[in-house]
Design a protein around this motif. Structure first.
Motif, PDB file in Angstrom:
ATOM      1  N   ALA A   1       1.015  -1.344  -0.047  1.00 35.91           N
ATOM      2  CA  ALA A   1      -0.087  -0.042  -0.054  1.00 35.91           C
ATOM      3  C   ALA A   1       0.814   1.207  -0.134  1.00 35.91           C
ATOM      4  O   ALA A   1       0.535   2.337  -0.672  1.00 35.91           O
ATOM      5  CB  ALA A   1      -0.948  -0.195   1.162  1.00 35.91           C
ATOM      6  N   ILE A   2       1.799   1.261   0.652  1.00 36.75           N
ATOM      7  CA  ILE A   2       3.000   2.385   0.777  1.00 36.75           C
ATOM      8  C   ILE A   2       3.461   2.792  -0.468  1.00 36.75           C
ATOM      9  O   ILE A   2       3.584   3.802  -1.086  1.00 36.75           O
ATOM     10  CB  ILE A   2       3.937   2.214   1.959  1.00 36.75           C
ATOM     11  N   VAL A   3       4.142   1.459  -1.095  1.00 37.22           N
ATOM     12  CA  VAL A   3       4.837   1.767  -2.429  1.00 37.22           C
ATOM     13  C   VAL A   3       3.621   2.265  -3.470  1.00 37.22           C
ATOM     14  O   VAL A   3       4.169   3.216  -4.133  1.00 37.22           O
ATOM     15  CB  VAL A   3       5.222   0.305  -2.858  1.00 37.22           C
ATOM     16  N   VAL A   4       2.573   1.724  -3.429  1.00 39.07           N
ATOM     17  CA  VAL A   4       1.356   2.080  -4.433  1.00 39.07           C
ATOM     18  C   VAL A   4       1.353   3.733  -4.060  1.00 39.07           C
ATOM     19  O   VAL A   4       1.137   4.431  -5.077  1.00 39.07           O
ATOM     20  CB  VAL A   4       0.142   1.239  -4.162  1.00 39.07           C
ATOM     21  N   GLY A   5       1.235   4.113  -2.973  1.00 38.56           N
ATOM     22  CA  GLY A   5       0.982   5.280  -2.556  1.00 38.56           C
ATOM     23  C   GLY A   5       2.178   6.373  -3.175  1.00 38.56           C
ATOM     24  O   GLY A   5       1.959   7.537  -3.464  1.00 38.56           O
ATOM     25  N   ILE A   6       3.276   6.005  -2.878  1.00 34.00           N
ATOM     26  CA  ILE A   6       4.497   6.546  -3.394  1.00 34.00           C
ATOM     27  C   ILE A   6       4.722   6.579  -4.908  1.00 34.00           C
ATOM     28  O   ILE A   6       4.691   7.794  -5.475  1.00 34.00           O
ATOM     29  CB  ILE A   6       5.925   6.023  -3.059  1.00 34.00           C
ATOM     30  N   THR A   7       4.166   5.732  -5.527  1.00 27.36           N
ATOM     31  CA  THR A   7       4.083   5.749  -7.072  1.00 27.36           C
ATOM     32  C   THR A   7       2.967   6.767  -7.724  1.00 27.36           C
ATOM     33  O   THR A   7       3.001   7.218  -8.741  1.00 27.36           O
ATOM     34  CB  THR A   7       3.779   4.352  -7.709  1.00 27.36           C
ATOM     35  N   GLN A   8       1.835   6.942  -6.738  1.00 30.25           N
ATOM     36  CA  GLN A   8       0.883   7.928  -6.901  1.00 30.25           C
ATOM     37  C   GLN A   8       0.980   9.331  -6.436  1.00 30.25           C
ATOM     38  O   GLN A   8       0.104  10.020  -6.591  1.00 30.25           O
ATOM     39  CB  GLN A   8      -0.521   7.288  -6.640  1.00 30.25           C
ATOM     40  N   GLY A   9       2.203   9.763  -5.700  1.00 33.08           N
ATOM     41  CA  GLY A   9       2.431  10.718  -4.903  1.00 33.08           C
ATOM     42  C   GLY A   9       1.494  11.041  -3.826  1.00 33.08           C
ATOM     43  O   GLY A   9       1.267  12.117  -3.682  1.00 33.08           O
ATOM     44  N   GLU A  10       0.992  10.125  -3.226  1.00 34.70           N
ATOM     45  CA  GLU A  10      -0.065  10.066  -2.156  1.00 34.70           C
ATOM     46  C   GLU A  10       0.448   9.914  -0.812  1.00 34.70           C
ATOM     47  O   GLU A  10      -0.261  10.038   0.120  1.00 34.70           O
ATOM     48  CB  GLU A  10      -1.148   9.286  -2.435  1.00 34.70           C
ATOM     49  N   VAL A  11       1.914   9.556  -0.570  1.00 29.61           N
ATOM     50  CA  VAL A  11       2.298   9.425   0.752  1.00 29.61           C
ATOM     51  C   VAL A  11       2.487  10.539   1.472  1.00 29.61           C
ATOM     52  O   VAL A  11       3.731  10.953   1.563  1.00 29.61           O
ATOM     53  CB  VAL A  11       3.591   8.504   0.845  1.00 29.61           C
ATOM     54  N   ASN A  12       1.324  10.925   2.244  1.00 25.71           N
ATOM     55  CA  ASN A  12       1.600  12.251   3.067  1.00 25.71           C
ATOM     56  C   ASN A  12       1.108  11.830   4.287  1.00 25.71           C
ATOM     57  O   ASN A  12       0.432  10.805   4.649  1.00 25.71           O
ATOM     58  CB  ASN A  12       1.164  13.552   2.373  1.00 25.71           C
ATOM     59  N   ALA A  13       0.862  13.031   5.363  1.00 29.53           N
ATOM     60  CA  ALA A  13       0.038  12.909   6.567  1.00 29.53           C
ATOM     61  C   ALA A  13      -1.455  12.305   6.310  1.00 29.53           C
ATOM     62  O   ALA A  13      -1.806  11.451   7.186  1.00 29.53           O
ATOM     63  CB  ALA A  13      -0.024  14.027   7.282  1.00 29.53           C
ATOM     64  N   ALA A  14      -2.153  12.713   5.316  1.00 31.55           N
ATOM     65  CA  ALA A  14      -3.427  12.461   5.237  1.00 31.55           C
ATOM     66  C   ALA A  14      -3.329  11.040   4.708  1.00 31.55           C
ATOM     67  O   ALA A  14      -4.552   9.979   5.022  1.00 31.55           O
ATOM     68  CB  ALA A  14      -4.204  13.128   3.747  1.00 31.55           C
ATOM     69  N   PHE A  15      -2.283  10.336   4.013  1.00 32.32           N
ATOM     70  CA  PHE A  15      -2.252   8.955   3.504  1.00 32.32           C
ATOM     71  C   PHE A  15      -2.263   8.059   4.909  1.00 32.32           C
ATOM     72  O   PHE A  15      -2.971   7.268   5.042  1.00 32.32           O
ATOM     73  CB  PHE A  15      -1.077   8.596   2.695  1.00 32.32           C
ATOM     74  N   TRP A  16      -1.299   8.496   5.789  1.00 29.82           N
ATOM     75  CA  TRP A  16      -1.132   7.785   7.027  1.00 29.82           C
ATOM     76  C   TRP A  16      -2.275   7.895   7.988  1.00 29.82           C
ATOM     77  O   TRP A  16      -2.743   6.881   8.532  1.00 29.82           O
ATOM     78  CB  TRP A  16       0.036   8.116   7.687  1.00 29.82           C
ATOM     79  N   THR A  17      -2.931   9.186   7.855  1.00 30.59           N
ATOM     80  CA  THR A  17      -3.978   9.046   8.746  1.00 30.59           C
ATOM     81  C   THR A  17      -5.301   8.157   8.379  1.00 30.59           C
ATOM     82  O   THR A  17      -6.071   7.627   9.062  1.00 30.59           O
ATOM     83  CB  THR A  17      -4.637  10.737   8.899  1.00 30.59           C
ATOM     84  N   LYS A  18      -5.552   8.228   6.821  1.00 27.39           N
ATOM     85  CA  LYS A  18      -6.499   7.557   6.436  1.00 27.39           C
ATOM     86  C   LYS A  18      -6.400   5.919   6.682  1.00 27.39           C
ATOM     87  O   LYS A  18      -7.308   5.118   6.928  1.00 27.39           O
ATOM     88  CB  LYS A  18      -6.571   7.716   4.868  1.00 27.39           C
ATOM     89  N   LEU A  19      -5.048   5.596   6.508  1.00 25.11           N
ATOM     90  CA  LEU A  19      -4.813   4.068   6.655  1.00 25.11           C
ATOM     91  C   LEU A  19      -5.018   3.732   8.049  1.00 25.11           C
ATOM     92  O   LEU A  19      -5.708   2.619   8.079  1.00 25.11           O
ATOM     93  CB  LEU A  19      -3.317   3.822   6.080  1.00 25.11           C
ATOM     94  N   ILE A  20      -4.540   4.366   8.942  1.00 24.64           N
ATOM     95  CA  ILE A  20      -4.653   4.188  10.388  1.00 24.64           C
ATOM     96  C   ILE A  20      -5.978   4.055  10.793  1.00 24.64           C
ATOM     97  O   ILE A  20      -6.672   3.130  11.450  1.00 24.64           O
ATOM     98  CB  ILE A  20      -3.759   4.975  11.311  1.00 24.64           C
ATOM     99  N   ILE A  21      -6.796   5.148  10.332  1.00 28.50           N
ATOM    100  CA  ILE A  21      -8.404   4.979  10.859  1.00 28.50           C
ATOM    101  C   ILE A  21      -9.120   3.983   9.979  1.00 28.50           C
ATOM    102  O   ILE A  21      -9.894   3.366  10.792  1.00 28.50           O
ATOM    103  CB  ILE A  21      -8.754   6.421  10.273  1.00 28.50           C
ATOM    104  N   SER A  22      -8.735   3.681   8.993  1.00 28.71           N
ATOM    105  CA  SER A  22      -9.606   2.628   8.173  1.00 28.71           C
ATOM    106  C   SER A  22      -9.391   1.387   8.736  1.00 28.71           C
ATOM    107  O   SER A  22     -10.166   0.476   8.899  1.00 28.71           O
ATOM    108  CB  SER A  22      -9.250   2.711   6.527  1.00 28.71           C
ATOM    109  N   PHE A  23      -8.031   0.904   9.152  1.00 25.76           N
ATOM    110  CA  PHE A  23      -7.620  -0.184   9.516  1.00 25.76           C
ATOM    111  C   PHE A  23      -8.134  -0.371  10.814  1.00 25.76           C
ATOM    112  O   PHE A  23      -8.661  -1.483  11.404  1.00 25.76           O
ATOM    113  CB  PHE A  23      -6.216  -0.423   9.728  1.00 25.76           C
ATOM    114  N   SER A  24      -8.260   0.577  11.662  1.00 26.80           N
ATOM    115  CA  SER A  24      -8.959   0.664  12.994  1.00 26.80           C
ATOM    116  C   SER A  24     -10.149   0.434  13.104  1.00 26.80           C
ATOM    117  O   SER A  24     -10.772  -0.438  13.850  1.00 26.80           O
ATOM    118  CB  SER A  24      -8.447   1.978  13.836  1.00 26.80           C
TER     119      SER A  24
END
Length: 707
Positions: A175-198
């Motif tokens: 998920a992180i690598v895909v995010g990097i290739t799409q230029g989306e790895v930022n604070a919003a990306f991590w926040t969304k990932l943590i909240i959705s998994f929780s």
């Protein structure tokens, strides 16, 4: 008459009836043929898929029907892994699972990055997603473990827990690598990932059990219950995908959520395992085989080099992870081999990583061709890796599992402590048949497959309709037991004295345990108590269980278990304790032992050998029993070890428990246990020679629970 058209016989076959027939023939014939040459049938199904698939003779295409059935099989494997895990042992070994999970994730990841970046010349981004291929593994040989009866082995529990950890971490990297290739790895990306998994974890692990408990209490239809289970599997898989995870993680979490609500000895568990092992899982294995292309060996040298390196690193890294785990926790060589056999196979998660990496285009070359994050050589290499790793996993797991079973068998054969078990269920009311049979199945040992008896007594003065009623009651009991592959014996007796007839059957069959069922709305009656205390059943060295079921056993979260002082001196105490331990293991319910410090010490020694979920409440004032009973909550049950007045350890307040049951627990489940007392000295007990030798008690009882 309907004839197949000429077009339906062309390749690949399109006729749905013929397609399904061909797959069923493969599922049927693979185990029968390969068992004769000692080849795991799982491997046969994969090879069969490769032969008939689009890369083989193109007999069948890997179309949507195969993909849907195969996906269900994959989800089924992960669901069963979560469903069959022993939660008591899992919690006891959770740090071992975490350690193994980190080993089997980090070692392949490190070796994979080194291989990709320094040998194959991949970019660092491609190297990480390439390495995550090796970190994942699929429990493709888990069905072998199930057939060998090793699902509760501590190593299996550790590997299952570690699988969840390594797959989550590997897919997180994806998920992180895909995010990097799409230029989306930022604070919003991590926040969304943590909240959705929780949110996903909370919904599946906390909300699913509440919904399922309500459903199983309200709906008794067996077909509806099974369909409900399928709905939960797919719903959890869908929620996982919405959370940015793979569906297999959702299926595993669904298994954990329903773990305590589907007893291992229940008819529902038998249906879940049967349908999965007969249809869905074989479909998955065949669909995996359809991906294999043997022609990749004939392609350019670069592809062959990648295949050899990928396979070598994948196998070596998983072996090192197993070896590190063995050294860390002092496991045996066989246990290390079992860890390796289970974790070396790559399939589902590997395909997920490879396909995502292959489909990501990061640029174009000079010829205008797309440059992919993972190239075609890696795609072909992963397909061959699946074939080789699944082959190695199947052979290794089968061979090691058989040796472990043989070891356990040899150990049990040399034991002098094996219980002679025969369980009797006197039944006279149809409404209590199912709860009584379910209790018997939970109490019995797994080796007992034909020593459970249903008995109905017909009074000589009763009408002819009584015989039809008797046949209906006994037939219902036999059918319920048969749905779990247990051969229950039905017995019919004609006698005017019920207790005398029961006593005679106990003597004839040498019954070790007799279970009486109370009608839900009636509870104890003075007549029943009088007949029980004057029946002389206990004099046959037979334990008595009195059961009142207000709701399905599977929906009970916790039992309050009262064990009065000096209960360990009763001759039948340890026999009865084995039954209680079996019940805890098979139902998954938590036990709160309310007892003395001395008995708690004995129980804790037993826990070292056979773990269950439990807690201890030490009491000295036994006049507080009534307060304990009054505080039994919804979805909780009550168990009490009772006494006969002639017993040396008799306590007068215990004798008042039946009255409390009628007053406070008419809408609750409860079980009263009367261990037999043959008045022999404790030193003559077949289990122990010294009642202070608690370690020996724990060791002996622990071995009994294995049976």
């Amino acid at each position: 008459m309907i004839f197949l058209s000429i077009n339906s016989l062309s390749l690949p076959i399109e006729d749905p009836v013929l397609k399904f027939l061909l797959v069923l023939v493969i599922i049927l014939s693979a185990p029968l043929l390969l068992n004769k040459i000692k080849v795991p049938h799982l491997l046969g199904l994969i090879i069969a898929g490769a032969i008939i698939g689009p890369n083989g003779f193109n007999v069948l295409s890997r179309d949507s029907s195969i993909v849907v059935s195969g996906t269900t099989g994959l989800l089924y494997i992960m669901f069963l892994a979560g469903l069959e895990i022993d939660m008591g042992d899992f919690k006891k070994n959770k740090w071992k699972s975490i350690t193994f999970g980190l080993y089997t994730f980090s070692i392949p990841l490190i070796l994979g990055v080194l291989l990709a970046h320094f040998v194959l010349g991949f970019t660092m981004l491609s190297s990480f997603i390439f390495a995550s291929i090796f970190s994942t593994h699929t429990l493709i040989s888990y069905p072998i473990i199930g057939k060998l009866g090793l699902v509760k082995n501590r190593v299996v529990n550790i590997v299952v827990g570690g699988t969840m950890i390594t797959d989550v971490l590997a897919l997180l990297i994806l998920a992180i690598v895909v995010g990097i290739t799409q230029g989306e790895v930022n604070a919003a990306f991590w926040t969304k990932l943590i909240i959705s998994f929780s949110l996903f974890s909370v919904i599946v692990l906390f909300l699913f059990p509440i919904i399922s408990r309500w459903f199983f209490k309200k709906v008794n239809d067996k077909i509806s219950q099974y369909i409900f289970v399928l709905v939960m599997i797919y719903l959890a898989a869908l929620l996982a995908e919405l959370a940015g995870l793979e569906a297999i993680i959702g299926a595993f979490f669904a298994g954990l959520a329903l773990n305590k609500l589907i007893p291992h000895t229940s008819a529902l568990m038998n249906r879940v395992e049967f349908v999965g092992n007969a249809i869905f899982i074989p479909f998955f294995l065949i669909s995996v085989g359809m991906l294999i292309d043997f022609k990749v060996f004939l392609k350019d040298f670069e592809t062959i080099k990648v295949i050899v390196l990928m396979t070598s690193v994948a196998v070596l890294s998983k072996y090192l992870a197993a070896a590190f785990t063995q050294k860390t926790f002092n496991f045996t060589k066989l246990e290390k081999n079992l860890i390796f056999g289970l974790s070396v196979s790559h399939a589902a998660a590997t395909l997920a990583v490879v396909m995502v990496g292959y489909n990501i285009i990061i640029g174009e070359n000079e010829l205008g061709e797309p440059i992919r994050l993972l190239n075609e050589s890696v795609l072909n290499g992963s397909i061959v890796l699946i074939l080789i790793s699944c082959t190695l996993s199947s052979f290794s797991t089968q061979a090691t599992g058989e040796k472990l079973v043989l070891e356990d068998s040899e150990e049990s054969l040399t034991e002098d402590y094996q219980l002679e078990e025969s369980i009797l269920l006197p039944i006279n009311q149809e409404e209590i048949v199912e709860p009584m049979v379910n209790l018997a199945l939970a109490l019995k040992s797994k080796l007992n497959i034909d020593q459970v008896h249903a008995l109905n007594i017909i009074n000589d003065s009763e009408t002819a309709g009584s015989e039809k009623k008797s046949d209906k009651i006994l037939g219902s009991a036999v059918n319920i037991a048969a749905s779990t592959d247990i051969k229950m014996q039905s017995l019919k007796r004609y006698d005017n004295e019920v207790m005398k007839a029961i006593n005679n059957v106990i003597k004839e069959l040498k019954v070790s345990d007799v279970i009486f069922g109370l009608e839900t709305k009636k509870g104890f009656s003075p007549t029943f108590i009088y007949n029980l205390y004057n029946s002389k059943i206990n004099e046959n060295n037979t334990n008595i269980f009195i059961y009142h079921a207000a709701q399905p056993m599977a929906t009970i979260k916790k039992y309050a278990v009262i064990i009065p002082p000096k209960s360990q001196h009763d001759s039948g105490f340890y026999h009865a304790l084995v039954r209680l331990w079996n019940m805890a293991k098979n139902s998954g319910s938590k036990m709160n032992f309310i007892t003395t410090e001395k008995i708690a010490e004995i129980l804790k020694k037993i826990l070292n050998k056979s773990n269950i979920e439990c807690e201890f409440t030490i009491v000295e004032d036994w006049k507080s029993i009534e307060n304990i009973i009054q505080n039994i909550n919804n979805n909780e049950g009550f168990i009490a070890f009772m006494k006969q007045s002639k017993a040396a350890s008799y306590i007068s307040s215990v004798n008042d428990i039946p009255r409390m049951m009628n007053q406070y627990l008419m809408d609750k489940n409860y079980l009263l246990i009367y261990p037999y007392n043959d008045n022999s000295s404790f030193a003559e007990n077949k289990f122990v020679s010294n009642h202070d030798d608690y370690y020996k008690i724990g060791e002996i009882i622990g071995k009994l629970f294995k049976a």
